[in-house]
Design an enzyme around this catalytic site. Sequence first.
Site, PDB file in Angstrom:
ATOM      1  N   HIS A   9       0.678  -1.145   0.190  1.00 24.78           N
ATOM      2  CA  HIS A   9      -0.039  -0.061  -0.321  1.00 24.78           C
ATOM      3  C   HIS A   9       1.192   0.905   0.040  1.00 24.78           C
ATOM      4  CE1 HIS A   9       0.885   0.874   3.742  1.00 24.78           C
ATOM      5  NE2 HIS A   9       1.108  -0.273   4.120  1.00 24.78           N
ATOM      6  N   GLU A  79      -1.910  -6.591   8.339  1.00 26.23           N
ATOM      7  CA  GLU A  79      -0.593  -6.582   8.642  1.00 26.23           C
ATOM      8  C   GLU A  79       0.228  -7.971   9.866  1.00 26.23           C
ATOM      9  OE1 GLU A  79       2.437  -6.618   7.878  1.00 26.23           O
ATOM     10  OE2 GLU A  79       2.690  -4.469   7.926  1.00 26.23           O
TER      11      GLU A  79
END
Length: 196
Positions: A9, A79
């Site tokens: 990202h 994550e």
Amino acid sequence: MGELILARHGETEWSRVRRHTGLTDVPLTAHGEEQARALRGALKGRHVVRTLVSPAERARRTAELAGLSAAETDPGLWEWDYGGYEGITSAEIRKERPGWFLWDDGVIPGGAGHPGETVEQVGERADAVLARVGPPPADGDVVLVAHGHFLRVLTARWLGLEPALGRLFALGTGTLSALGTEHDRPVVSAWNVPAP
């Protein structure tokens, strides 16, 4: 043969100042949005047949700006859960734990919603994602839009390495990497490539 394309990202305020950003949903900065838009051009020549994206807004927004509109949300792509180190920089942690290194020393439990994960647990999630995705099809690429540490662990597991060896693969925000095969063996085809 298609490839497994890894898209980290774009930049967030926390990634810019190097805060551990696991399960906290921090939005992209203006620069992060620019990085995500630039990925569209980098992906233009690829035949993408499937896209999976982390549930985090920063990953979903990156996929959207990169033109990956048919993305499937996959909770396995979150994550690393940094537990009690969520939102804290490595430098701050080392003030209390000199010499601390995430890949060797792990995290401490955090408050509600942040129990923390070991690198082995992150590796198990990466293995499950790889099993769901399977080998990239011959007719196109599969894109995973996710996070730095998680994608590093996933790369180690793609190569048959222990999860902690993800430490060898530095990965910047708004970059693309490619995992493929050579002579039917897993390889890294490209790594940490910023979009033009």
